[in-house]
Design a protein around this motif. Structure first.
Motif, PDB file in Angstrom:
ATOM      1  N   ASP A 100       0.734  -1.106   0.225  1.00  0.00           N
ATOM      2  CA  ASP A 100      -0.046  -0.191  -0.053  1.00  0.00           C
ATOM      3  C   ASP A 100       1.108   1.467  -0.072  1.00  0.00           C
ATOM      4  O   ASP A 100       0.762   2.746  -0.542  1.00  0.00           O
ATOM      5  CB  ASP A 100      -0.827   0.143   0.991  1.00  0.00           C
ATOM      6  CG  ASP A 100      -2.366  -0.752   1.368  1.00  0.00           C
ATOM      7  OD1 ASP A 100      -2.929  -1.104   0.386  1.00  0.00           O
ATOM      8  OD2 ASP A 100      -2.907  -0.836   1.721  1.00  0.00           O
ATOM      9  N   TYR A 101       2.073   1.477   0.687  1.00  0.00           N
ATOM     10  CA  TYR A 101       2.902   2.102   1.301  1.00  0.00           C
ATOM     11  C   TYR A 101       3.866   3.185  -0.427  1.00  0.00           C
ATOM     12  O   TYR A 101       3.996   4.082  -0.631  1.00  0.00           O
ATOM     13  CB  TYR A 101       4.309   1.883   1.869  1.00  0.00           C
ATOM     14  CG  TYR A 101       4.780   1.287   1.985  1.00  0.00           C
ATOM     15  CD1 TYR A 101       5.718   1.689   1.038  1.00  0.00           C
ATOM     16  CD2 TYR A 101       5.590  -0.442   1.787  1.00  0.00           C
ATOM     17  CE1 TYR A 101       7.553   0.774   1.090  1.00  0.00           C
ATOM     18  CE2 TYR A 101       5.651  -0.910   1.252  1.00  0.00           C
ATOM     19  CZ  TYR A 101       7.201  -0.858   1.093  1.00  0.00           C
ATOM     20  OH  TYR A 101       8.314  -1.540   0.287  1.00  0.00           O
ATOM     21  N   SER A 181      11.597   6.098  -7.706  1.00  0.00           N
ATOM     22  CA  SER A 181      11.854   7.350  -6.793  1.00  0.00           C
ATOM     23  C   SER A 181      11.809   8.304  -7.239  1.00  0.00           C
ATOM     24  O   SER A 181      12.582   8.755  -8.584  1.00  0.00           O
ATOM     25  CB  SER A 181      13.323   7.471  -5.941  1.00  0.00           C
ATOM     26  OG  SER A 181      12.759   6.302  -4.758  1.00  0.00           O
ATOM     27  N   ALA A 182      11.014   9.117  -6.790  1.00  0.00           N
ATOM     28  CA  ALA A 182      10.407  10.460  -7.074  1.00  0.00           C
ATOM     29  C   ALA A 182      12.032  11.824  -6.771  1.00  0.00           C
ATOM     30  O   ALA A 182      11.406  12.779  -8.193  1.00  0.00           O
ATOM     31  CB  ALA A 182       9.144  11.635  -6.615  1.00  0.00           C
ATOM     32  N   ASP A 192       8.259   1.724   4.932  1.00  0.00           N
ATOM     33  CA  ASP A 192       6.666   1.441   4.024  1.00  0.00           C
ATOM     34  C   ASP A 192       7.309   2.942   3.646  1.00  0.00           C
ATOM     35  O   ASP A 192       5.860   3.657   4.654  1.00  0.00           O
ATOM     36  CB  ASP A 192       6.126   0.625   5.466  1.00  0.00           C
ATOM     37  CG  ASP A 192       5.883   1.842   6.611  1.00  0.00           C
ATOM     38  OD1 ASP A 192       7.353   2.606   6.688  1.00  0.00           O
ATOM     39  OD2 ASP A 192       5.085   1.807   7.584  1.00  0.00           O
ATOM     40  N   GLY A 193       8.730   3.798   3.879  1.00  0.00           N
ATOM     41  CA  GLY A 193       8.272   5.448   3.756  1.00  0.00           C
ATOM     42  C   GLY A 193       8.074   5.627   2.043  1.00  0.00           C
ATOM     43  O   GLY A 193       7.940   4.427   0.867  1.00  0.00           O
ATOM     44  N   PRO A 194       7.372   6.670   2.056  1.00  0.00           N
ATOM     45  CA  PRO A 194       6.685   6.730   0.206  1.00  0.00           C
ATOM     46  C   PRO A 194       8.362   7.596   0.556  1.00  0.00           C
ATOM     47  O   PRO A 194       9.010   8.302   0.354  1.00  0.00           O
ATOM     48  CB  PRO A 194       6.044   7.685   1.114  1.00  0.00           C
ATOM     49  CG  PRO A 194       6.465   8.753   1.999  1.00  0.00           C
ATOM     50  CD  PRO A 194       6.508   8.134   2.309  1.00  0.00           C
ATOM     51  N   ALA A 217      15.950  15.038  -2.231  1.00  0.00           N
ATOM     52  CA  ALA A 217      16.371  13.630  -1.814  1.00  0.00           C
ATOM     53  C   ALA A 217      14.871  13.420  -1.058  1.00  0.00           C
ATOM     54  O   ALA A 217      14.119  13.562  -0.853  1.00  0.00           O
ATOM     55  CB  ALA A 217      17.173  13.949  -0.941  1.00  0.00           C
ATOM     56  N   VAL A 218      14.989  11.596  -1.247  1.00  0.00           N
ATOM     57  CA  VAL A 218      13.921  11.057  -0.658  1.00  0.00           C
ATOM     58  C   VAL A 218      14.485   9.973   0.156  1.00  0.00           C
ATOM     59  O   VAL A 218      15.933   9.482   0.325  1.00  0.00           O
ATOM     60  CB  VAL A 218      13.969   9.646  -1.694  1.00  0.00           C
ATOM     61  CG1 VAL A 218      12.096   8.957  -1.376  1.00  0.00           C
ATOM     62  CG2 VAL A 218      12.795  10.508  -2.689  1.00  0.00           C
TER      63      VAL A 218
END
Length: 259
Positions: A100-101, A181-182, A192-194, A217-218
């Motif tokens: 879900d994440y 990753s954006a 579970d981090g976006p 940065a993500v």
């Protein structure tokens, strides 16, 4: 004031091995698309066809638990055939997880993630404009090309040497290729981090002889032990990407600014 990302959090987890492959003749390819900061393509796991995230920084191929249960699977570790870009893996280990994440922000349901255990067995060509994924027998993707960046497989994922700095601290070493990753760079964060929302800015990233500054940065998701960080789509989309797992080389051809 620019928020800096602590580079000391770039630490990581271990991984396991890959599947046995069933080779097909010729090259396979499929149209892909960008959505929510990720490369997405049609694929099928165990007959479950739909939209799958293409993620070279993921060691394992994943199936969403809701999708798996809906298809009648109850185990969290499966062995199933996988089809993507005209290629087939007859029996691949599939991890069933709650994704879900990773599905937040997508306009259509995400069935799962096609990881490096599948993608890394082929010569891979990824064009970002327009988006197209091509899988060839290893050794054929580069044609007569020379040079390229050395590739090291760390924890099951292909990595290249790069260096990053947040203005206070710098770190260098093997960086994975994160096609999901954006941001421009991803550091290890909550499992579970976006990955869709950058949370800070890196002052610099050195890759392939070029320095990029002020990259979003993500901070999310696990990375294999020994991997320093991951280079995201914000950077990779500036190139035509060619990866040869046999020669252990990566070719990054800059896309003209007009495109």
């Amino acid at each position: 004031m620019r928020r800096v990302v602590p580079l000391l959090i770039l630490s990581l987890l271990a991984t396991r091995g890959g599947p046995a492959m069933a080779e097909e003749r010729g090259a396979g390819q499929t149209a892909c698309w960008f959505e929510n900061g990720a490369v997405v393509a049609p694929a099928a796991i165990g007959g479950i066809a739909g939209d799958y995230v293409i993620d070279l920084s993921a060691p394992h191929t994943l199936l969403h638990v809701d999708v798996a249960q809906g298809a009648g699977f109850t185990d969290t570790a499966l062995t199933l055939p996988v089809r993507v870009a005209g290629r087939k893996v007859d029996a691949a280990p599939i991890a069933v997880q709650n994704l879900d994440y990773r599905a937040v922000g997508f306009s259509t349901p995400i069935m799962g993630v096609i990881g490096a255990d599948i993608l890394g067995r082929y010569g891979l060509a990824l064009d970002f404009s327009p988006c197209r994924l091509r899988l060839e027998r290893p050794g054929r993707v580069r044609g007569g090309w020379k040079g390229g960046l050395p590739v090291t497989i760390v924890g099951g994922v292909p990595t290249v040497l790069a260096a990053a700095s947040n203005g206070l601290h710098g770190i260098s070493g093997p960086f994975a290729l994160d096609t999901a990753s954006a941001g421009g760079v991803r550091a290890r964060g909550a499992a579970d981090g976006p990955r869709q929302k950058p949370v800070g800015t890196l002052s610099g990233l050195s890759l392939n002889g070029a320095l990029r500054q002020d990259l979003p940065a993500v901070v999310a998701g696990d990375l294999p032990a020994g991997v320093v960080g991951a280079i995201g789509v914000r950077v990779l989309a500036g190139y035509r990407l060619r990866l040869d797992p046999t020669a252990l080389r990566l070719w990054l051809t800059p896309i003209p600014a007009g495109r």
